[in-house]
Design an enzyme around this catalytic site. Structure first.
Site, PDB file in Angstrom:
ATOM      1  N   HIS A 155       1.518   7.242 -20.826  1.00 50.66           N
ATOM      2  CA  HIS A 155       2.321   6.989 -19.609  1.00 50.66           C
ATOM      3  C   HIS A 155       1.479   7.154 -18.336  1.00 50.66           C
ATOM      4  O   HIS A 155       2.014   7.468 -17.280  1.00 50.66           O
ATOM      5  CB  HIS A 155       3.533   7.918 -19.527  1.00 50.66           C
ATOM      6  CG  HIS A 155       4.309   8.020 -20.801  1.00 50.66           C
ATOM      7  ND1 HIS A 155       5.367   7.186 -21.104  1.00 50.66           N
ATOM      8  CD2 HIS A 155       4.164   8.847 -21.873  1.00 50.66           C
ATOM      9  CE1 HIS A 155       5.845   7.510 -22.300  1.00 50.66           C
ATOM     10  NE2 HIS A 155       5.130   8.506 -22.792  1.00 50.66           N
ATOM     11  N   SER A 276     -15.911  -5.728   1.623  1.00 50.69           N
ATOM     12  CA  SER A 276     -14.777  -6.270   2.352  1.00 50.69           C
ATOM     13  C   SER A 276     -15.287  -6.905   3.636  1.00 50.69           C
ATOM     14  O   SER A 276     -16.245  -6.428   4.234  1.00 50.69           O
ATOM     15  CB  SER A 276     -13.803  -5.145   2.676  1.00 50.69           C
ATOM     16  OG  SER A 276     -13.021  -5.475   3.804  1.00 50.69           O
ATOM     17  N   LYS A 282     -15.830  -0.388   2.155  1.00 55.14           N
ATOM     18  CA  LYS A 282     -15.260  -0.779   0.875  1.00 55.14           C
ATOM     19  C   LYS A 282     -16.291  -1.244  -0.150  1.00 55.14           C
ATOM     20  O   LYS A 282     -17.275  -1.878   0.173  1.00 55.14           O
ATOM     21  CB  LYS A 282     -14.242  -1.924   1.061  1.00 55.14           C
ATOM     22  CG  LYS A 282     -12.961  -1.516   1.737  1.00 55.14           C
ATOM     23  CD  LYS A 282     -12.096  -0.566   0.914  1.00 55.14           C
ATOM     24  CE  LYS A 282     -11.472  -1.223  -0.293  1.00 55.14           C
ATOM     25  NZ  LYS A 282     -10.337  -2.071   0.042  1.00 55.14           N
ATOM     26  N   GLU A 289     -11.183  -7.423 -11.451  1.00 55.35           N
ATOM     27  CA  GLU A 289      -9.885  -7.993 -11.039  1.00 55.35           C
ATOM     28  C   GLU A 289      -9.777  -9.464 -11.408  1.00 55.35           C
ATOM     29  O   GLU A 289      -8.727  -9.941 -11.839  1.00 55.35           O
ATOM     30  CB  GLU A 289      -9.702  -7.820  -9.526  1.00 55.35           C
ATOM     31  CG  GLU A 289      -9.463  -6.367  -9.150  1.00 55.35           C
ATOM     32  CD  GLU A 289      -9.523  -6.115  -7.643  1.00 55.35           C
ATOM     33  OE1 GLU A 289      -8.874  -5.196  -7.188  1.00 55.35           O
ATOM     34  OE2 GLU A 289     -10.232  -6.855  -6.925  1.00 55.35           O
TER      35      GLU A 289
END
Ligand code: ARG
Length: 458
Positions: A155, A276, A282, A289
């Site tokens: 979980h 970024s 970043k 992704e």
């Protein structure tokens, strides 16, 4: 004039040509189409259906066409519809009437069924090699992390301690099954359909087995109707690829979590991360992704293929031309994802300290504390309850189980003894789970050895 133009009194409309043509996407089959045609022409010569000279001339010219295509000297023609007719047309333009004999005893229906099988056999081999490359990299990481304790989750809540090696080896098992699924799919794909004709075979006395052995097929198809209308092997391959992408995608999801500031279990190499355009600090896991994102296309292709096939009466229908873009895209996607994923994993830094720190919080040894009491004669349900109380006490007082004094422990049960501290240490929690398949370093090492043996990893 179309190769099939005899019964027509008019040319096709440009709209029809554009719409009907598949050359835009099936030109990638050229090598397999030519190899298949060479085997067919050889066989026609051997069986006396054409003369040996004709057979030789066709084979030689096809070889020349192959090298011209490879050297970029040939432009395909939309009007010739697909790769099969494009090549036949070029052949005829070079050797005239002899070229017109190549298609004897053959239909585009069995030809395309052959080409796509040959093409996918090669692609399966190259995807399998990529998967075994990934497994090799994962094994190296596992070997270095047999004692790297990290939290195992259910979980997405910290559950019990495991090792990074054990976690990585979970993915190795998945990729190894993906590999096996591809090998399995290959077996059913490895059957040679030429000789099935359009659907009803042919009256020429072709030597199907010769063609099969020339082209390296393990068998010949058993039913001419099935052979030209079956696309199970494409569905099966796309499902295997969809499952493999699902595994990659789950792994990517974990990579994305792990490289977040909140986890910091790993750091991706700069070469496999991106920045970024606005936030200078970043460092983003775009590669992971994108792989997670591309998984959707491969699932979508599977759905398209299943839907294309579901209502088709036997045998061939032109709907089946739609199989190509879908399976090509799935193959291309998987082949684009695997190498970059492998390098990203190979170059990441594993933050053992962060993993251990995370494993120390979250009462991962609570089950082991309960098991300790069971070994001292407390029934499991009671020990579970007592341990729950201890955890609540720890939360209230900002402590870990290991920090509790003997006096504190004794207030919950008189069965506690000094040996409890060793019993609930993270090392014990991991290394006492030494059944086959468990996280203890010995068990994980045993499965590493099995995989090394299977994939011939040094
Ligand atoms: N380009 C076609 C396909 O991919 C080849 C088979 C065409 N056969 C036919 N009878 N029209 O399916």
């Amino acid at each position: 004039m179309k190769l099939w133009g005899g019964r027509f009194s008019k040319n096709t409309d440009q709209l029809t040509d554009d719409f009907n043509s598949s050359i835009r996407f099936d030109s990638r089959l050229y090598r397999h189409d030519i190899k298949g045609s060479i085997a067919h022409a050889k066989m026609l010569g051997r069986c006396g259906i054409i003369t040996p000279e004709e057979s030789d001339l066709i084979c030689r010219t096809l070889e020349e066409i192959l090298s011209d295509i490879e050297n970029g000297h040939i432009e395909f023609d939309i009007e010739a519809e697909d790769i099969h007719m494009n090549i036949e047309k070029i052949l005829i333009s070079r050797i005239g009437d002899t070229g017109k004999k190549l298609h004897t005893g053959r239909s585009r229906n069995d030809q395309v069924a052959l080409d796509i099988r040959m093409y996918l056999k090669d692609e399966i081999d190259s995807i399998k090699a990529m998967i075994s490359g990934l497994i090799t990299v994962l094994i190296k990481i596992a070997e270095k992390n047999l004692d790297t304790i990290m939290p195992g989750y259910t979980h997405l809540q910290r559950a019990q301690p495991v090792t990074f090696a054990h976690h990585i080896m979970a993915y190795v098992q998945m990729f190894s099954r993906d590999y096996d699924r591809l090998s399995d799919c290959f077996k059913r794909l490895d059957s040679m359909p030429l000789g099935s004709g359009a659907l009803a075979g042919t009256t020429y006395n072709l030597d199907r087995s010769f063609v099969a052995s020339e082209l390296g097929f393990g068998s010949i198809t058993e039913n001419s109707i099935d052979a030209v209308s079956d696309r199970d092997f494409i569905l099966e391959l796309n499902s295997a690829l969809a499952i493999a992408m699902m595994h990659l995608s789950r792994f990517c999801e974990e990579i994305i979590l792990w490289c977040s500031h909140e986890f910091s279990f790993i750091e991706l190499d700069d070469a496999y991360s991106t920045g970024s355009s606005i936030m200078p600090q970043k460092k983003n896991p775009d590669v992971a992704e994108l792989i997670r994102g591309k998984t959707g296309k491969v699932y979508g292709n599977l759905m398209s293929l299943l839907t294309v096939m579901k209502g088709l009466p036997l045998a061939y229908n032109k709907d089946m031309q739609e199989d190509k873009e879908a399976i090509f895209d799935s193959v291309d996607t998987v082949k684009a994802c695997l190498p970059v994923f492998t390098r990203m994993i190979e170059t990441m830094t594993v933050r053992k300290d962060r993993m251990l720190a995370a494993a120390k919080g979250g009462f991962l040894n609570a089950t082991d504390l309960a098991d300790y009491l069971v070994k001292k004669g407390v029934p499991f349900r009671d020990s579970h309850y007592i341990t729950g109380k201890i955890v609540a006490y720890c939360i209230e007082n900002g402590k870990n189980i290991d920090d509790l004094s003997m006096n504190e422990l004794k207030t919950f049960s008189d069965r506690f003894d000094e040996d409890v501290y060793k019993a609930v240490s993270l090392e014990t929690c991991v290394n006492e789970r030494k059944l086959p398949g468990g996280p203890a370093s010995g068990s994980v090492y045993a499965s590493i050895l099995k995989i090394k043996d299977m994939y011939n990893i040094k």
